[in-house]
Design a protein around this motif. Structure first.
Motif, PDB file in Angstrom:
ATOM      1  N   TRP A  11       0.834  -1.215   0.000  1.00  0.00           N
ATOM      2  CA  TRP A  11       0.000   0.000   0.000  1.00  0.00           C
ATOM      3  C   TRP A  11       0.864   1.259   0.000  1.00  0.00           C
ATOM      4  O   TRP A  11       0.690   2.146  -0.838  1.00  0.00           O
ATOM      5  CB  TRP A  11      -0.917  -0.004   1.226  1.00  0.00           C
ATOM      6  CG  TRP A  11      -1.425   1.345   1.631  1.00  0.00           C
ATOM      7  CD1 TRP A  11      -2.394   2.084   1.010  1.00  0.00           C
ATOM      8  CD2 TRP A  11      -0.972   2.134   2.740  1.00  0.00           C
ATOM      9  NE1 TRP A  11      -2.588   3.280   1.663  1.00  0.00           N
ATOM     10  CE2 TRP A  11      -1.723   3.330   2.733  1.00  0.00           C
ATOM     11  CE3 TRP A  11      -0.020   1.944   3.745  1.00  0.00           C
ATOM     12  CZ2 TRP A  11      -1.540   4.326   3.687  1.00  0.00           C
ATOM     13  CZ3 TRP A  11       0.151   2.935   4.694  1.00  0.00           C
ATOM     14  CH2 TRP A  11      -0.600   4.116   4.651  1.00  0.00           C
TER      15      TRP A  11
ATOM     16  N   THR B  96      -8.300  -3.806   3.054  1.00  0.00           N
ATOM     17  CA  THR B  96      -9.508  -4.117   2.292  1.00  0.00           C
ATOM     18  C   THR B  96     -10.309  -2.842   2.036  1.00  0.00           C
ATOM     19  O   THR B  96     -10.819  -2.612   0.932  1.00  0.00           O
ATOM     20  CB  THR B  96     -10.380  -5.142   3.042  1.00  0.00           C
ATOM     21  OG1 THR B  96      -9.620  -6.340   3.254  1.00  0.00           O
ATOM     22  CG2 THR B  96     -11.629  -5.483   2.243  1.00  0.00           C
TER      23      THR B  96
ATOM     24  N   PHE C 131      -8.765  -0.786  -0.771  1.00  0.00           N
ATOM     25  CA  PHE C 131      -9.091  -1.295  -2.105  1.00  0.00           C
ATOM     26  C   PHE C 131     -10.486  -0.854  -2.554  1.00  0.00           C
ATOM     27  O   PHE C 131     -10.676  -0.410  -3.689  1.00  0.00           O
ATOM     28  CB  PHE C 131      -8.990  -2.820  -2.126  1.00  0.00           C
ATOM     29  CG  PHE C 131      -9.401  -3.424  -3.437  1.00  0.00           C
ATOM     30  CD1 PHE C 131      -8.578  -3.319  -4.553  1.00  0.00           C
ATOM     31  CD2 PHE C 131     -10.617  -4.089  -3.574  1.00  0.00           C
ATOM     32  CE1 PHE C 131      -8.963  -3.860  -5.782  1.00  0.00           C
ATOM     33  CE2 PHE C 131     -11.007  -4.640  -4.785  1.00  0.00           C
ATOM     34  CZ  PHE C 131     -10.172  -4.529  -5.884  1.00  0.00           C
TER      35      PHE C 131
ATOM     36  N   PRO D 290       0.192  -5.880 -10.343  1.00  0.00           N
ATOM     37  CA  PRO D 290      -1.059  -5.464 -10.997  1.00  0.00           C
ATOM     38  C   PRO D 290      -0.907  -4.156 -11.773  1.00  0.00           C
ATOM     39  O   PRO D 290      -1.578  -3.961 -12.788  1.00  0.00           O
ATOM     40  CB  PRO D 290      -2.046  -5.315  -9.835  1.00  0.00           C
ATOM     41  CG  PRO D 290      -1.207  -5.191  -8.614  1.00  0.00           C
ATOM     42  CD  PRO D 290       0.024  -5.984  -8.883  1.00  0.00           C
TER      43      PRO D 290
ATOM     44  N   LEU E 138      -3.651  -2.315 -14.195  1.00  0.00           N
ATOM     45  CA  LEU E 138      -4.737  -2.154 -13.232  1.00  0.00           C
ATOM     46  C   LEU E 138      -4.550  -0.867 -12.432  1.00  0.00           C
ATOM     47  O   LEU E 138      -3.433  -0.336 -12.330  1.00  0.00           O
ATOM     48  CB  LEU E 138      -4.785  -3.364 -12.290  1.00  0.00           C
ATOM     49  CG  LEU E 138      -5.180  -4.686 -12.974  1.00  0.00           C
ATOM     50  CD1 LEU E 138      -4.999  -5.856 -12.019  1.00  0.00           C
ATOM     51  CD2 LEU E 138      -6.628  -4.620 -13.471  1.00  0.00           C
TER      52      LEU E 138
ATOM     53  N   TYR F 186      -4.359   1.995  -9.244  1.00  0.00           N
ATOM     54  CA  TYR F 186      -3.421   2.053  -8.128  1.00  0.00           C
ATOM     55  C   TYR F 186      -4.021   1.633  -6.789  1.00  0.00           C
ATOM     56  O   TYR F 186      -3.316   1.669  -5.772  1.00  0.00           O
ATOM     57  CB  TYR F 186      -2.834   3.465  -8.017  1.00  0.00           C
ATOM     58  CG  TYR F 186      -1.727   3.706  -9.014  1.00  0.00           C
ATOM     59  CD1 TYR F 186      -0.445   3.231  -8.783  1.00  0.00           C
ATOM     60  CD2 TYR F 186      -1.974   4.397 -10.198  1.00  0.00           C
ATOM     61  CE1 TYR F 186       0.568   3.437  -9.694  1.00  0.00           C
ATOM     62  CE2 TYR F 186      -0.959   4.610 -11.120  1.00  0.00           C
ATOM     63  CZ  TYR F 186       0.314   4.127 -10.863  1.00  0.00           C
ATOM     64  OH  TYR F 186       1.319   4.316 -11.776  1.00  0.00           O
ATOM     65  N   ASN F 187      -5.295   1.227  -6.755  1.00  0.00           N
ATOM     66  CA  ASN F 187      -5.830   0.648  -5.520  1.00  0.00           C
ATOM     67  C   ASN F 187      -5.561  -0.856  -5.441  1.00  0.00           C
ATOM     68  O   ASN F 187      -5.743  -1.468  -4.388  1.00  0.00           O
ATOM     69  CB  ASN F 187      -7.328   0.913  -5.394  1.00  0.00           C
ATOM     70  CG  ASN F 187      -8.128   0.338  -6.548  1.00  0.00           C
ATOM     71  OD1 ASN F 187      -7.668   0.358  -7.695  1.00  0.00           O
ATOM     72  ND2 ASN F 187      -9.319  -0.155  -6.267  1.00  0.00           N
ATOM     73  N   TYR F 188      -5.087  -1.466  -6.519  1.00  0.00           N
ATOM     74  CA  TYR F 188      -4.856  -2.904  -6.535  1.00  0.00           C
ATOM     75  C   TYR F 188      -3.654  -3.364  -5.704  1.00  0.00           C
ATOM     76  O   TYR F 188      -3.667  -4.500  -5.196  1.00  0.00           O
ATOM     77  CB  TYR F 188      -4.758  -3.411  -7.984  1.00  0.00           C
ATOM     78  CG  TYR F 188      -6.106  -3.791  -8.537  1.00  0.00           C
ATOM     79  CD1 TYR F 188      -6.531  -5.110  -8.552  1.00  0.00           C
ATOM     80  CD2 TYR F 188      -6.976  -2.814  -9.017  1.00  0.00           C
ATOM     81  CE1 TYR F 188      -7.786  -5.458  -9.036  1.00  0.00           C
ATOM     82  CE2 TYR F 188      -8.231  -3.139  -9.502  1.00  0.00           C
ATOM     83  CZ  TYR F 188      -8.636  -4.467  -9.516  1.00  0.00           C
ATOM     84  OH  TYR F 188      -9.879  -4.800  -9.981  1.00  0.00           O
TER      85      TYR F 188
ATOM     86  N   SER G 161      -3.068  -2.581  -2.753  1.00  0.00           N
ATOM     87  CA  SER G 161      -3.620  -2.844  -1.418  1.00  0.00           C
ATOM     88  C   SER G 161      -4.314  -4.203  -1.369  1.00  0.00           C
ATOM     89  O   SER G 161      -4.333  -4.859  -0.317  1.00  0.00           O
ATOM     90  CB  SER G 161      -4.591  -1.737  -1.000  1.00  0.00           C
ATOM     91  OG  SER G 161      -5.723  -1.718  -1.847  1.00  0.00           O
ATOM     92  N   LEU G 162      -4.877  -4.653  -2.497  1.00  0.00           N
ATOM     93  CA  LEU G 162      -5.489  -5.979  -2.538  1.00  0.00           C
ATOM     94  C   LEU G 162      -4.411  -7.063  -2.410  1.00  0.00           C
ATOM     95  O   LEU G 162      -4.609  -8.077  -1.737  1.00  0.00           O
ATOM     96  CB  LEU G 162      -6.265  -6.161  -3.842  1.00  0.00           C
ATOM     97  CG  LEU G 162      -7.105  -7.443  -3.961  1.00  0.00           C
ATOM     98  CD1 LEU G 162      -8.151  -7.516  -2.853  1.00  0.00           C
ATOM     99  CD2 LEU G 162      -7.769  -7.516  -5.332  1.00  0.00           C
ATOM    100  N   VAL G 163      -3.261  -6.826  -3.044  1.00  0.00           N
ATOM    101  CA  VAL G 163      -2.107  -7.714  -2.835  1.00  0.00           C
ATOM    102  C   VAL G 163      -1.736  -7.720  -1.353  1.00  0.00           C
ATOM    103  O   VAL G 163      -1.447  -8.770  -0.763  1.00  0.00           O
ATOM    104  CB  VAL G 163      -0.906  -7.249  -3.682  1.00  0.00           C
ATOM    105  CG1 VAL G 163       0.341  -8.081  -3.362  1.00  0.00           C
ATOM    106  CG2 VAL G 163      -1.232  -7.338  -5.168  1.00  0.00           C
TER     107      VAL G 163
END
Length: 394
Positions: A220, A282, A285, A349, A354, A356-358, A360-362
Protein backbone atom coordinates in the motif's frame (compact mmCIF):
# COMPACT_ATOMS: atom_id res chain seq x y z
CA UNK A 1 9.11 13.62 28.20
CA UNK A 2 11.49 11.26 26.40
CA UNK A 3 14.42 9.91 28.43
CA UNK A 4 17.52 11.70 27.09
CA UNK A 5 19.46 8.42 27.24
CA UNK A 6 17.27 7.02 24.47
CA UNK A 7 17.09 10.32 22.56
CA UNK A 8 20.13 9.54 20.33
CA UNK A 9 18.40 6.36 19.20
CA UNK A 10 15.26 8.34 18.40
CA UNK A 11 17.27 10.90 16.38
CA UNK A 12 18.93 8.06 14.46
CA UNK A 13 15.46 6.66 13.83
CA UNK A 14 14.40 10.08 12.59
CA UNK A 15 17.09 10.01 9.93
CA UNK A 16 16.41 6.40 8.99
CA UNK A 17 12.67 6.99 8.75
CA UNK A 18 13.21 10.06 6.59
CA UNK A 19 15.44 8.27 4.09
CA UNK A 20 13.30 5.12 3.98
CA UNK A 21 9.85 6.68 3.55
CA UNK A 22 10.31 10.02 1.78
CA UNK A 23 11.04 8.31 -1.52
CA UNK A 24 7.45 7.00 -1.62
CA UNK A 25 6.14 10.55 -1.85
CA UNK A 26 8.77 11.59 -4.41
CA UNK A 27 8.63 8.48 -6.58
CA UNK A 28 7.11 10.27 -9.63
CA UNK A 29 9.72 13.08 -9.37
CA UNK A 30 12.59 10.59 -9.14
CA UNK A 31 11.20 8.53 -12.02
CA UNK A 32 10.88 11.56 -14.28
CA UNK A 33 14.35 12.88 -13.42
CA UNK A 34 16.06 9.52 -13.96
CA UNK A 35 13.92 8.80 -17.04
CA UNK A 36 12.36 5.54 -15.79
CA UNK A 37 8.78 4.42 -15.11
CA UNK A 38 7.20 4.63 -11.66
CA UNK A 39 7.31 0.82 -11.18
CA UNK A 40 11.01 0.88 -12.14
CA UNK A 41 11.62 3.72 -9.69
CA UNK A 42 9.91 1.53 -7.09
CA UNK A 43 12.94 -0.76 -7.33
CA UNK A 44 14.92 1.94 -5.52
CA UNK A 45 12.76 1.05 -2.51
CA UNK A 46 13.59 -2.62 -2.97
CA UNK A 47 17.33 -1.85 -3.36
CA UNK A 48 17.35 -0.03 -0.01
CA UNK A 49 15.46 -2.90 1.60
CA UNK A 50 17.93 -5.42 0.16
CA UNK A 51 20.78 -3.43 1.72
CA UNK A 52 19.06 -3.70 5.10
CA UNK A 53 18.54 -7.44 4.69
CA UNK A 54 22.22 -8.05 3.86
CA UNK A 55 23.76 -5.43 6.12
CA UNK A 56 21.85 -6.18 9.33
CA UNK A 57 23.22 -9.66 10.14
CA UNK A 58 26.67 -9.05 8.66
CA UNK A 59 27.38 -5.80 10.49
CA UNK A 60 25.93 -7.08 13.77
CA UNK A 61 27.81 -10.37 13.49
CA UNK A 62 31.19 -8.65 13.20
CA UNK A 63 30.52 -5.89 15.72
CA UNK A 64 28.71 -7.63 18.60
CA UNK A 65 31.98 -8.02 20.52
CA UNK A 66 32.38 -4.22 20.69
CA UNK A 67 30.57 -1.85 23.09
CA UNK A 68 27.13 -0.88 21.68
CA UNK A 69 27.88 2.84 21.82
CA UNK A 70 30.92 2.51 19.53
CA UNK A 71 28.98 0.27 17.15
CA UNK A 72 26.10 2.75 16.89
CA UNK A 73 28.50 5.63 16.21
CA UNK A 74 30.22 3.67 13.42
CA UNK A 75 26.87 2.75 11.86
CA UNK A 76 25.70 6.35 11.87
CA UNK A 77 28.91 7.43 10.11
CA UNK A 78 28.13 4.93 7.33
CA UNK A 79 24.53 6.13 7.21
CA UNK A 80 25.52 9.78 6.72
CA UNK A 81 28.15 8.98 4.08
CA UNK A 82 25.99 6.68 1.96
CA UNK A 83 23.01 9.04 1.97
CA UNK A 84 25.37 11.81 0.90
CA UNK A 85 26.36 9.61 -2.06
CA UNK A 86 22.68 9.18 -2.94
CA UNK A 87 22.37 12.96 -3.26
CA UNK A 88 24.94 13.06 -6.07
CA UNK A 89 24.29 9.77 -7.91
CA UNK A 90 24.06 10.87 -11.60
CA UNK A 91 21.92 8.07 -13.07
CA UNK A 92 19.47 5.28 -12.26
CA UNK A 93 22.06 2.50 -12.01
CA UNK A 94 24.31 4.39 -9.60
CA UNK A 95 21.25 5.48 -7.61
CA UNK A 96 20.32 1.81 -7.18
CA UNK A 97 23.83 1.13 -5.85
CA UNK A 98 23.70 4.17 -3.54
CA UNK A 99 20.30 3.15 -2.16
CA UNK A 100 21.61 -0.36 -1.52
CA UNK A 101 24.61 1.03 0.39
CA UNK A 102 22.36 3.39 2.35
CA UNK A 103 20.36 0.43 3.59
CA UNK A 104 23.38 -1.47 4.99
CA UNK A 105 23.58 0.29 8.42
CA UNK A 106 19.80 0.62 8.86
CA UNK A 107 19.00 -2.82 10.29
CA UNK A 108 22.16 -3.02 12.38
CA UNK A 109 21.43 0.37 13.96
CA UNK A 110 17.93 -0.67 15.01
CA UNK A 111 19.19 -4.12 15.99
CA UNK A 112 21.69 -2.71 18.47
CA UNK A 113 19.34 0.15 19.40
CA UNK A 114 16.47 -2.20 20.27
CA UNK A 115 18.59 -4.05 22.81
CA UNK A 116 20.08 -0.82 24.22
CA UNK A 117 16.59 0.71 24.59
CA UNK A 118 15.25 -2.38 26.36
CA UNK A 119 18.20 -2.32 28.79
CA UNK A 120 17.63 1.36 29.54
CA UNK A 121 13.93 0.71 30.15
CA UNK A 122 14.42 -2.32 32.38
CA UNK A 123 11.96 -5.13 33.22
CA UNK A 124 8.31 -4.33 32.55
CA UNK A 125 9.11 -1.31 30.38
CA UNK A 126 11.04 -2.90 27.52
CA UNK A 127 8.30 -2.48 24.91
CA UNK A 128 7.65 1.14 25.90
CA UNK A 129 11.32 2.08 25.64
CA UNK A 130 11.63 0.29 22.32
CA UNK A 131 8.62 2.32 21.16
CA UNK A 132 10.40 5.47 22.39
CA UNK A 133 13.32 4.63 20.11
CA UNK A 134 10.90 4.12 17.22
CA UNK A 135 9.33 7.50 18.04
CA UNK A 136 12.05 8.99 15.85
CA UNK A 137 10.83 6.84 12.98
CA UNK A 138 7.25 7.96 13.52
CA UNK A 139 8.13 11.64 13.93
CA UNK A 140 10.00 11.32 10.65
CA UNK A 141 6.75 10.31 9.00
CA UNK A 142 4.76 12.99 10.82
CA UNK A 143 7.07 15.94 10.21
CA UNK A 144 10.24 15.25 8.24
CA UNK A 145 8.80 13.10 5.44
CA UNK A 146 6.11 15.69 4.54
CA UNK A 147 8.61 18.55 4.87
CA UNK A 148 11.29 16.82 2.79
CA UNK A 149 8.63 15.68 0.30
CA UNK A 150 7.64 19.33 -0.12
CA UNK A 151 11.26 20.46 -0.47
CA UNK A 152 12.04 17.69 -2.94
CA UNK A 153 8.91 18.34 -5.02
CA UNK A 154 9.34 22.14 -4.99
CA UNK A 155 13.09 22.36 -5.56
CA UNK A 156 14.72 19.02 -6.39
CA UNK A 157 14.44 15.53 -4.96
CA UNK A 158 18.24 15.41 -4.37
CA UNK A 159 17.81 17.82 -1.45
CA UNK A 160 16.04 14.98 0.33
CA UNK A 161 19.23 12.94 0.61
CA UNK A 162 21.31 15.95 1.63
CA UNK A 163 18.89 16.66 4.50
CA UNK A 164 19.04 13.02 5.59
CA UNK A 165 22.85 13.11 5.66
CA UNK A 166 22.66 16.22 7.89
CA UNK A 167 20.29 14.46 10.30
CA UNK A 168 22.82 11.62 10.42
CA UNK A 169 25.49 14.07 11.59
CA UNK A 170 23.19 15.37 14.36
CA UNK A 171 22.48 11.79 15.46
CA UNK A 172 26.21 11.12 15.51
CA UNK A 173 26.82 14.05 17.88
CA UNK A 174 23.96 13.03 20.18
CA UNK A 175 25.32 9.48 20.43
CA UNK A 176 28.63 10.88 21.70
CA UNK A 177 26.91 13.10 24.27
CA UNK A 178 23.89 11.23 25.66
CA UNK A 179 24.05 7.49 25.02
CA UNK A 180 25.29 5.62 28.10
CA UNK A 181 28.23 3.26 27.77
CA UNK A 182 27.44 -0.45 27.89
CA UNK A 183 29.65 -3.50 27.66
CA UNK A 184 29.84 -5.59 24.53
CA UNK A 185 30.26 -9.36 24.53
CA UNK A 186 34.03 -9.08 24.17
CA UNK A 187 36.46 -11.27 22.27
CA UNK A 188 34.58 -14.43 23.24
CA UNK A 189 31.70 -13.50 20.92
CA UNK A 190 31.66 -15.30 17.59
CA UNK A 191 29.50 -14.78 14.52
CA UNK A 192 28.49 -18.45 14.44
CA UNK A 193 27.30 -18.38 18.07
CA UNK A 194 25.11 -15.37 17.35
CA UNK A 195 23.23 -17.37 14.71
CA UNK A 196 22.24 -20.22 17.03
CA UNK A 197 18.85 -18.60 17.65
CA UNK A 198 17.89 -19.59 14.10
CA UNK A 199 17.65 -23.19 15.35
CA UNK A 200 14.70 -22.09 17.47
CA UNK A 201 11.45 -22.60 15.57
CA UNK A 202 9.82 -19.65 17.34
CA UNK A 203 12.35 -17.35 15.69
CA UNK A 204 11.28 -18.47 12.22
CA UNK A 205 7.62 -17.94 13.07
CA UNK A 206 8.35 -14.33 14.01
CA UNK A 207 10.52 -13.70 10.96
CA UNK A 208 7.85 -15.07 8.62
CA UNK A 209 5.09 -13.08 10.32
CA UNK A 210 7.15 -9.95 9.76
CA UNK A 211 8.43 -10.61 6.23
CA UNK A 212 5.08 -11.67 4.79
CA UNK A 213 2.41 -10.18 7.04
CA UNK A 214 3.75 -6.66 7.12
CA UNK A 215 4.65 -6.71 3.45
CA UNK A 216 0.98 -5.95 2.90
CA UNK A 217 1.36 -2.48 4.34
CA UNK A 218 4.36 -1.77 2.12
CA UNK A 219 2.37 -2.84 -0.92
CA UNK A 220 0.00 0.00 0.00
CA UNK A 221 2.55 2.59 1.16
CA UNK A 222 5.01 2.16 -1.71
CA UNK A 223 2.43 3.53 -4.16
CA UNK A 224 0.60 5.95 -1.89
CA UNK A 225 1.39 8.94 -4.12
CA UNK A 226 -0.34 7.71 -7.28
CA UNK A 227 -3.07 6.05 -5.17
CA UNK A 228 -4.03 9.34 -3.56
CA UNK A 229 -3.59 11.52 -6.64
CA UNK A 230 -5.07 9.27 -9.33
CA UNK A 231 -7.66 7.26 -7.37
CA UNK A 232 -8.65 9.57 -4.50
CA UNK A 233 -8.30 12.69 -6.66
CA UNK A 234 -6.00 14.65 -4.34
CA UNK A 235 -3.78 17.29 -5.93
CA UNK A 236 -0.06 16.48 -6.12
CA UNK A 237 0.68 19.73 -4.31
CA UNK A 238 -1.23 18.39 -1.29
CA UNK A 239 0.72 15.14 -0.97
CA UNK A 240 2.86 16.60 1.82
CA UNK A 241 -0.32 16.90 3.91
CA UNK A 242 -1.26 13.31 3.11
CA UNK A 243 2.16 12.15 4.28
CA UNK A 244 1.69 14.20 7.46
CA UNK A 245 -1.59 12.39 8.06
CA UNK A 246 0.09 9.01 7.62
CA UNK A 247 2.89 10.15 9.93
CA UNK A 248 0.42 11.24 12.60
CA UNK A 249 -1.07 7.77 12.53
CA UNK A 250 2.40 6.27 12.92
CA UNK A 251 3.16 8.37 16.00
CA UNK A 252 -0.09 7.33 17.68
CA UNK A 253 0.17 3.70 16.60
CA UNK A 254 3.77 3.33 17.77
CA UNK A 255 3.09 4.55 21.30
CA UNK A 256 -0.19 2.64 21.62
CA UNK A 257 1.44 -0.55 20.33
CA UNK A 258 4.19 -0.41 22.96
CA UNK A 259 1.75 0.26 25.80
CA UNK A 260 -0.77 -2.41 24.77
CA UNK A 261 1.99 -4.97 24.26
CA UNK A 262 3.26 -4.49 27.83
CA UNK A 263 -0.31 -4.94 29.12
CA UNK A 264 -1.84 -7.60 26.83
CA UNK A 265 1.24 -9.55 25.77
CA UNK A 266 3.19 -9.31 22.54
CA UNK A 267 1.77 -12.33 20.62
CA UNK A 268 -1.90 -11.45 21.13
CA UNK A 269 -1.20 -7.80 20.33
CA UNK A 270 0.54 -8.82 17.11
CA UNK A 271 -2.35 -11.03 15.96
CA UNK A 272 -4.91 -8.33 16.72
CA UNK A 273 -2.94 -5.74 14.76
CA UNK A 274 -2.60 -8.05 11.77
CA UNK A 275 -6.37 -8.52 11.70
CA UNK A 276 -6.89 -4.75 11.78
CA UNK A 277 -4.33 -4.33 8.98
CA UNK A 278 -6.16 -6.79 6.77
CA UNK A 279 -9.46 -4.96 7.32
CA UNK A 280 -7.90 -1.53 6.71
CA UNK A 281 -6.22 -2.62 3.45
CA UNK A 282 -9.51 -4.12 2.29
CA UNK A 283 -11.05 -0.72 2.92
CA UNK A 284 -8.32 0.95 0.87
CA UNK A 285 -9.09 -1.30 -2.10
CA UNK A 286 -12.84 -0.70 -2.05
CA UNK A 287 -13.18 2.89 -0.83
CA UNK A 288 -10.10 4.88 -1.95
CA UNK A 289 -12.21 6.55 -4.63
CA UNK A 290 -13.97 8.49 -1.87
CA UNK A 291 -11.57 11.19 -0.70
CA UNK A 292 -12.67 11.46 2.95
CA UNK A 293 -12.56 7.69 3.45
CA UNK A 294 -9.21 7.47 1.68
CA UNK A 295 -7.73 10.04 4.06
CA UNK A 296 -9.19 8.28 7.11
CA UNK A 297 -7.73 4.97 5.97
CA UNK A 298 -4.36 6.65 5.39
CA UNK A 299 -4.27 7.63 9.07
CA UNK A 300 -5.37 4.14 10.15
CA UNK A 301 -2.88 2.29 7.96
CA UNK A 302 -0.11 4.62 9.10
CA UNK A 303 -0.93 3.82 12.73
CA UNK A 304 -1.05 0.09 12.12
CA UNK A 305 2.25 0.13 10.23
CA UNK A 306 4.15 1.25 13.34
CA UNK A 307 2.04 -0.19 16.15
CA UNK A 308 3.59 -3.61 15.56
CA UNK A 309 7.22 -2.53 16.02
CA UNK A 310 7.42 -2.99 19.78
CA UNK A 311 5.42 -6.22 20.19
CA UNK A 312 7.04 -8.05 17.27
CA UNK A 313 10.53 -7.09 18.47
CA UNK A 314 9.71 -8.29 21.99
CA UNK A 315 8.56 -11.61 20.52
CA UNK A 316 11.86 -11.97 18.70
CA UNK A 317 14.04 -11.01 21.66
CA UNK A 318 12.28 -13.60 23.84
CA UNK A 319 12.88 -16.24 21.18
CA UNK A 320 16.63 -15.43 21.21
CA UNK A 321 17.66 -14.54 24.79
CA UNK A 322 21.38 -15.15 24.16
CA UNK A 323 21.62 -13.35 20.82
CA UNK A 324 19.28 -10.37 21.21
CA UNK A 325 21.19 -7.95 18.97
CA UNK A 326 21.51 -10.41 16.11
CA UNK A 327 17.86 -11.37 16.49
CA UNK A 328 16.81 -7.72 16.47
CA UNK A 329 18.98 -7.17 13.38
CA UNK A 330 17.26 -10.09 11.66
CA UNK A 331 13.96 -8.46 12.55
CA UNK A 332 14.99 -5.33 10.68
CA UNK A 333 16.03 -7.52 7.78
CA UNK A 334 12.61 -9.17 7.89
CA UNK A 335 10.84 -5.80 7.95
CA UNK A 336 12.76 -4.83 4.86
CA UNK A 337 12.07 -8.14 3.16
CA UNK A 338 8.47 -7.07 3.77
CA UNK A 339 9.32 -3.69 2.25
CA UNK A 340 10.89 -5.26 -0.83
CA UNK A 341 8.16 -7.88 -1.25
CA UNK A 342 5.42 -5.32 -0.80
CA UNK A 343 6.90 -2.93 -3.35
CA UNK A 344 7.65 -5.72 -5.83
CA UNK A 345 4.40 -7.67 -5.57
CA UNK A 346 2.36 -4.48 -5.35
CA UNK A 347 3.77 -3.41 -8.72
CA UNK A 348 2.57 -6.56 -10.51
CA UNK A 349 -1.06 -5.46 -11.00
CA UNK A 350 0.20 -2.01 -12.04
CA UNK A 351 2.42 -3.52 -14.73
CA UNK A 352 -0.71 -5.21 -16.08
CA UNK A 353 -2.52 -1.88 -16.33
CA UNK A 354 -4.74 -2.15 -13.23
CA UNK A 355 -5.54 0.94 -11.09
CA UNK A 356 -3.42 2.05 -8.13
CA UNK A 357 -5.83 0.65 -5.52
CA UNK A 358 -4.86 -2.90 -6.54
CA UNK A 359 -1.54 -3.02 -4.61
CA UNK A 360 -3.62 -2.84 -1.42
CA UNK A 361 -5.49 -5.98 -2.54
CA UNK A 362 -2.11 -7.71 -2.84
CA UNK A 363 -1.48 -6.42 0.68
CA UNK A 364 -4.66 -8.04 1.99
CA UNK A 365 -3.44 -11.43 0.80
CA UNK A 366 0.02 -10.96 2.35
CA UNK A 367 -1.45 -9.81 5.67
CA UNK A 368 -3.83 -12.79 5.77
CA UNK A 369 -0.88 -15.17 5.41
CA UNK A 370 0.91 -13.32 8.22
CA UNK A 371 -2.16 -13.61 10.46
CA UNK A 372 -2.37 -17.36 9.86
CA UNK A 373 1.31 -17.77 10.77
CA UNK A 374 0.81 -15.64 13.89
CA UNK A 375 -2.18 -17.78 14.93
CA UNK A 376 -0.03 -20.90 14.57
CA UNK A 377 2.70 -19.20 16.64
CA UNK A 378 0.25 -18.36 19.42
CA UNK A 379 -1.08 -21.93 19.50
CA UNK A 380 2.46 -23.29 19.80
CA UNK A 381 3.50 -20.61 22.31
CA UNK A 382 0.48 -21.39 24.49
CA UNK A 383 1.21 -25.14 24.43
CA UNK A 384 4.83 -24.55 25.43
CA UNK A 385 3.80 -22.20 28.25
CA UNK A 386 1.19 -24.65 29.60
CA UNK A 387 3.72 -27.47 29.48
CA UNK A 388 6.23 -25.42 31.46
CA UNK A 389 3.58 -24.49 34.02
CA UNK A 390 2.62 -28.16 34.44
CA UNK A 391 6.28 -29.11 34.93
CA UNK A 392 6.68 -26.33 37.49
CA UNK A 393 3.53 -27.46 39.31
CA UNK A 394 4.71 -31.04 39.31
Amino acid sequence: MIDKRVLPLAIGGLGIGTTEFTIMGLLPDVAQSLQVSIPEAGRLISAYALGVVIGAPLLIGYSVKFPPKKVLIALMVLFAVFNGLSAIAPNYTLMLVARFLSGLPHGAFFGVGTVVASRIGGPGKEARYISLMFTGLTVANLAMVPLVTYVGHTFHWRWYFAIVAFIGLIALLSLFVWLPAMKGKGEDAHFRDELHFLKNQQSWYVLLITAIGFGGLFAWFSYINPLMTEVAGIAKSNMAYVMTLAGGGMVVGNLVGGYVSDKMGAPKTCAFLLLLMMLALTGVFFFSGTRAIALTLTFMCGGLSMSVSAPINIMMMRAAPNAEMMAAAFMQAAFNVANALGAYLGAIPLLHGLPYNYPSLVGVGMTLIGLLICTAYIARYARVRVAKEMQTGA
